[in-house]
Design an enzyme around this catalytic site. Structure first.
Site, PDB file in Angstrom:
ATOM      1  N   HIS A 150      46.921  27.522  39.434  1.00  0.00           N
ATOM      2  CA  HIS A 150      46.681  28.945  39.188  1.00  0.00           C
ATOM      3  C   HIS A 150      46.340  29.593  40.526  1.00  0.00           C
ATOM      4  CE1 HIS A 150      45.242  32.699  37.800  1.00  0.00           C
ATOM      5  NE2 HIS A 150      43.961  32.408  37.953  1.00  0.00           N
ATOM      6  N   ASN A 198      46.077  37.482  42.167  1.00  0.00           N
ATOM      7  CA  ASN A 198      45.850  36.736  40.929  1.00  0.00           C
ATOM      8  C   ASN A 198      46.515  37.509  39.783  1.00  0.00           C
ATOM      9  OD1 ASN A 198      44.892  35.555  38.610  1.00  0.00           O
ATOM     10  ND2 ASN A 198      42.751  35.459  39.287  1.00  0.00           N
ATOM     11  N   CYS A 212      43.283  33.579  32.424  1.00  0.00           N
ATOM     12  CA  CYS A 212      44.067  32.967  33.512  1.00  0.00           C
ATOM     13  C   CYS A 212      44.575  31.563  33.168  1.00  0.00           C
ATOM     14  CB  CYS A 212      43.256  32.929  34.797  1.00  0.00           C
ATOM     15  SG  CYS A 212      42.861  34.578  35.403  1.00  0.00           S
TER      16      CYS A 212
END
Ligand code: COA
Length: 322
Positions: free
Chosen positions: A249, A279, A113
Site C-alpha cells: 500500500h 495515498n 486503505c
C-alpha cells in the site's frame, strides 16, 4: 480446487496533477516537508463531476481488455471504496450497469486503505468455493472529496485513482493465501466522524473529512505490516528470498522502506508509486500492480506480496503467483 489467477490488470488516474508546490499555495506547507515526511511529490485529483464510478469504469475496461474478457464474462464485481458515489446502490452495482453486465453479484467492500486486499480475498474465496469463475475486483477512490483542504496534516497525503484486476478460476497457481485483520479499538486514530445512522450533525459541524493522529497511525502501520508479512511467509512455509516483488500500500515511503527492511528486500524489488500518486487508499495497490505489469517489471510466474494498512484499523496481505 481451482485457484484464483489474475488474468488482467488496469488502472486510471484523473488528468489533473496537483504538485507539492501548488499545494503550498493552499496550505502552510512546503515541497521539502512533504517529500521528506512522506515521499510524495504530486497526486492526481478528480475533476469536478468526475466520480469514483468514472475512475472505476476506466480501470475496469482496461483490466477486461488485458484479460481478453468482456463485461458479459464477469460473474462477480467487488469494489473496495471509502468514497462511493451514493449511499446506495453500491458503486459496484452502478459499475455493473455502466459496463453492460447483467446478473453478476455486485457489492462494495469497506476497509479503507486495506480495501483492495479485503476485496481480493473475498473474490479469491468465491472462486475457490466455486461460486465465481470470473471476477472483477477494483479499488477506486476520490479521496480528495473527504479531505479538509485547510488541514495540512492530512490534505497533502492523499490522491484519487482506481485500479482493477480480473481474477479467474484456473488450474495454474494464483492467489496462494490471504490474511485479513482488524482492530476497531483504534477507530478514532484515522476516521471521518460523519455518518448516516448518527445523523448529519457532524456534516453540519464541518467534520465530514479525514481526521488523523499521524504518528499513532505511522507506528501501528509499521508494526502491523511487518507482522502480517511474517504471518504470510510462515503460512506458506516460504523464505523471504522466494519473493520476487513487494507491492505495498502506497501511504508513505518511510512505511514502505520499514517493511522492505523487515523483509530484507532491496528497494529495487519494491514497486513504488507513492511519489507520483500519493495515498489513493484502496486504489493504491491495484494502481501499483498495474504499473508493475505494464512496465514489464512483474513477469508471469513470479511471486509477489501485497500488503496494506488502513482506517479501522484494518490490515492484510496476499501472496500471489502472477
Ligand atoms: N507541512 C508542514 N508542516 C506540517 C505539515 C505539513 N503538511 N503537517 C504537519 N506539519 C507539522 C506539524 O504541525 C508539526 O509541527 P509542530 O512540531 O510545530 O507541532 C510537525 O510538522 C511535525 O509533525 P509530526 O506529526 O511529528 O510529523 P511526522 O514526522 O509524524 O510526519 C506524517 C507526519 C503524517 C507524515 C506521518 O506521521 C505519517 O505518515 N503518518 C502515517 C499517515 C498515513 O500513512 N496515513 C494513512 C494510513 S493508510
Amino acid at each position: 480446487m481451482s485457484s484464483a489467477r489474475i488474468t488482467g490488470t488496469g488502472s486510471y488516474l484523473p488528468e489533473r496533477i496537483l504538485t507539492n508546490e501548488e499545494l503550498s499555495t493552499i496550505v502552510d506547507t512546503s515541497d521539502e516537508w512533504i517529500r521528506e515526511r512522506s515521499g510524495i511529490a504530486q497526486r492526481h485529483i478528480a475533476a469536478d463531476g468526475e466520480t469514483t464510478l468514472d475512475l472505476a469504469e476506466h480501470a475496469s475496461r482496461r483490466a477486461l481488455e488485458a484479460a481478453g474478457r468482456t463485461a458479459a464474462d464477469i460473474d462477480l464485481i467487488v469494489i473496495a471504496t471509502t468514497t462511493p458515489d451514493q449511499i446506495f446502490p453500491s458503486t459496484a452495482c452502478l459499475l455493473q450497469h455502466r459496463l453492460g453486465n447483467v446478473g453478476a453479484a455486485a457489492f462494495d467492500v469497506q476497509a479503507v486503505c486495506s480495501g483492495f486486499v479485503y476485496a481480493l480475498s473475498v473474490a479469491d474465496n468465491f472462486i475457490k468455493a466455486g461460486s465465481s469463475r470470473c471476477a472483477l475486483v477494483i479499488g477506486a477512490e476520490t479521496f480528495s472529496r473527504i479531505l479538509n483542504w485547510e488541514d495540512r496534516s492530512t490534505c497533502v497525503l492523499f490522491g484519487d485513482g482506481a485500479g482493477a484486476v480480473v481474477m479467474e478460476a484456473s488450474d495454474k497457481p494464483g492467489v496462494m493465501s490471504t490474511h485479513l485483520h482488524a482492530d476497531g479499538a483504534h477507530a478514532s486514530a484515522l476516521h471521518v466522524p460523519a455518518g448516516v445512522s448518527q445523523g448529519y450533525d457532524a456534516v453540519q459541524e464541518g467534520r465530514a473529512f479525514v481526521e488523523m493522529r499521524g504518528s499513532e497511525v505511522f507506528r501501528m502501520a509499521v508494526a502491523k505490516m511487518g507482522e502480517v508479512v511474517e504471518e504470510t511467509l510462515a503460512a506458506n512455509n516460504l523464505d523471504r528470498e522466494a519473493l520476487d516483488w513487494l507491492i505495498p500500500h502506497q501511504a508513505n515511503i518511510r512505511i514502505i522502506k520499514a517493511t522492505a527492511k523487515k523483509l530484507r528486500m532491496g528497494m529495487d524489488k519494491v514497486i513504488v508509486t507513492v511519489d507520483r500518486h500519493g495515498n489513493t487508499s484502496a486504489a493504491s495497490i491495484p494502481l501499483a500492480l498495474d504499473e508493475a505489469v505494464r512496465t514489464g517489471q512483474l513477469q508471469r510466474g513470479q511471486l509477489f506480496l501485497i500488503e496494506a494498512f488502513g482506517g479501522g484499523f484494518t490490515w492484510g496481505s496476499a501472496l500471489i503467483r502472477y
